[in-house]
Scaffold this motif. Structure first.
Motif, PDB file in Angstrom:
ATOM      1  N   HIS A 317       0.850  -1.388  -0.202  1.00  0.00           N
ATOM      2  CA  HIS A 317       0.016  -0.020   0.082  1.00  0.00           C
ATOM      3  C   HIS A 317       0.905   1.099   0.061  1.00  0.00           C
ATOM      4  O   HIS A 317       0.460   2.277   0.772  1.00  0.00           O
ATOM      5  N   PHE A 318       1.866   1.210  -0.712  1.00  0.00           N
ATOM      6  CA  PHE A 318       2.966   2.162  -0.786  1.00  0.00           C
ATOM      7  C   PHE A 318       3.626   1.984  -2.122  1.00  0.00           C
ATOM      8  O   PHE A 318       3.879   0.869  -2.771  1.00  0.00           O
ATOM      9  N   VAL A 319       4.106   3.047  -2.654  1.00  0.00           N
ATOM     10  CA  VAL A 319       4.721   2.792  -4.163  1.00  0.00           C
ATOM     11  C   VAL A 319       6.162   3.358  -3.884  1.00  0.00           C
ATOM     12  O   VAL A 319       6.470   4.755  -3.747  1.00  0.00           O
ATOM     13  N   ASN A 320       7.173   2.623  -4.045  1.00  0.00           N
ATOM     14  CA  ASN A 320       8.711   2.778  -4.496  1.00  0.00           C
ATOM     15  C   ASN A 320       8.647   2.815  -6.042  1.00  0.00           C
ATOM     16  O   ASN A 320       9.103   1.805  -6.523  1.00  0.00           O
ATOM     17  N   LEU A 321       8.704   4.019  -6.449  1.00  0.00           N
ATOM     18  CA  LEU A 321       8.203   4.133  -7.800  1.00  0.00           C
ATOM     19  C   LEU A 321       9.771   4.192  -8.676  1.00  0.00           C
ATOM     20  O   LEU A 321      10.585   5.085  -8.415  1.00  0.00           O
TER      21      LEU A 321
END
Length: 455
Positions: A317-321
């Motif tokens: 539920h997080f994005v390390n883009l």
């Protein structure tokens, strides 16, 4: 005179070997603790090694361009007190201190040297002289094949900055709205996978085809050239083979009228709020990917094989883009941690820092770890679409094609519009066809109408 030997350390990323890129000292130089001795290249980054000793440089035990194992002896340094009574045979100017003030740790175990030396023709060519630029900027210019004499300096003292070099290199290259959920407070969750499905989803290990002696052709003069596979190329090839032969890839794509995206980019460039940051269509693409991932969370999930033979799907539920970056050292994929929390301006600044750091070859191993979703901008190379390979540990990668003016039907009339293609590859163990199609359609919808980002 008492000599101390410095062995190649593990710099904290579990490496087993590194290449000696350039010595920053010479025999006879006086060095202090934390003065930079040498620049090495690992599989992921360029690293400057500080000296753990103070004294006079003795012998450089490894030539530039040679790959050595962790623990191998690379340089000797005579004890400062013992060296004070005798002058060096060939005095040299002291090395410029560049240490961070931290103590070097981890010297590794004894090892051996593997000779993999560059040919003279492979050594970098010196960049233009007579130009005010710091050594790291000159190295960046060499890597990007930029003649510093042709770059317009913007530094306060008339010096060339790294932004000047990157800008010059860039200019020379060809390059359904429904409610969107908030990001959950829980950062991860797992979805169990049935044992029989997990077992069937594990691909057999990849085996390279065998070759017989008659399949191998020896180099003949200048007709062939052998390039050692090492560093970034070695790490990239291993990761891509592992991904291609373990995750079942499926690709989808769609054409997009990105005219309003280009209009937004133009307005942001002229806005005082963005005067100090580089703006490009990639910023809008990144925002679109983050928006679409929030609406289709499985795009940001990962298939995890467990030790007992079962598997689970981990939904982040997080994005390390991640942003795939073509650098002089090869393909790097640094990522922006918790990109979903950033404002438009902060995301723009993060993208700029990421790009400049990657092109300089200074991306740290930590910046390349724990990515969850990646963008590759193949449009800068003039490509319209592609089927990229997913990074290991992720389930999706988005490819952004070139943005070109093309005829497009608007309200029943053919008009010139800025058109691009958004494509992507996905792990079909994790994502079904409806999910990946909905995700790409959402990215396209934002590029067609960036106002969707204002909620």
């Amino acid at each position: 005179m008492s000599n101390q030997t410095f062995h190649l350390p593990d710099v904290g990323e579990g490496l087993t070997e590194a290449e000696i890129v350039s010595w920053r000292v010479a025999p006879g130089d006086q060095v202090a603790v934390n003065d930079v001795l040498v620049e090495i290249e690992t599989a992921k980054s360029l690293v400057e090694l500080p000296s753990p000793f103070a004294g006079v440089v003795g012998d450089l035990l490894v030539e530039e361009g040679t790959t050595v194992d962790v623990g191998a002896a690379i340089i000797t340094i005579a004890d400062a007190d013992a060296a004070s009574g005798s002058a060096p045979a060939e005095p040299a100017a002291p090395a410029e201190p560049e240490g961070s003030g931290s103590v070097l740790v981890g010297y590794g175990a004894a090892g051996h040297t593997t000779s993999r030396r560059r040919k003279p023709a492979e050594r970098p060519v010196a960049t233009s002289v007579g130009v005010v630029a710091k050594p790291p900027i000159r190295k960046l210019a060499r890597d990007l094949d930029v003649d510093l004499a042709t770059v317009t300096p913007t530094g306060p003292a008339g010096e060339v900055t790294r932004e000047d070099v990157v800008r010059h290199a860039s200019q020379a290259s060809v390059f359904r709205n429904i409610e969107t959920p908030e990001w959950p407070e829980v950062r991860e969750e797992t979805i169990s996978v049935a044992p029989e499905i997990a077992a069937s989803a594990v691909a057999p290990p990849f085996q390279a085809p065998s070759t017989s002696p008659r399949d191998t052709v020896a180099p003949a003069g200048d007709r062939e050239e052998a390039i050692p596979v090492k560093g970034v190329r070695k790490a990239t090839s291993s990761a891509m083979v592992r991904s291609a032969y373990s995750a079942p890839h499926v690709s989808v794509w769609t054409d997009v009228d990105a005219t309003r995206t280009m209009e937004l980019v133009k307005r942001l460039k002229s806005s005082p709020d963005y005067a100090d940051v580089k703006i490009s269509p990639l910023l809008i693409v990144a925002r679109a990917v983050l928006w679409a991932a929030r609406r289709t969370p499985m795009i940001n999930a990962a298939w995890i094989d467990l030790e007992d033979g079962s598997a689970e799907i981990r939904v982040r539920h997080f994005v390390n883009l991640g942003i795939a970056a073509a650098t002089p050292r090869g393909l790097l994929v640094p990522n922006i941690k918790d990109a979903q929390t950033l404002s438009m301006r902060d995301l723009a600044k993060a993208l700029e820092r990421l790009t400049l750091t990657a092109r300089e070859g200074k991306t740290s191993p930590a910046d390349q770890q724990n990515g969850t979703l990646t963008i590759t901008n193949i449009g800068v190379f003039g490509m319209d679409a592609g089927t990229p390979i997913i990074n290991p540990g992720e389930s999706g990668i988005v490819a952004m094609g070139a943005i070109r003016q093309k005829p497009w039907v608007v309200d029943g009339e053919v008009r010139p519009r800025w058109v691009t293609t958004v494509s992507g590859s996905f792990d079909h163990r994790v994502i079904d066809g409806d999910g990946m199609s909905r995700f790409i359609a959402d990215v396209a919808a934002v590029l067609e109408e960036p106002a969707l980002l204002v909620e």
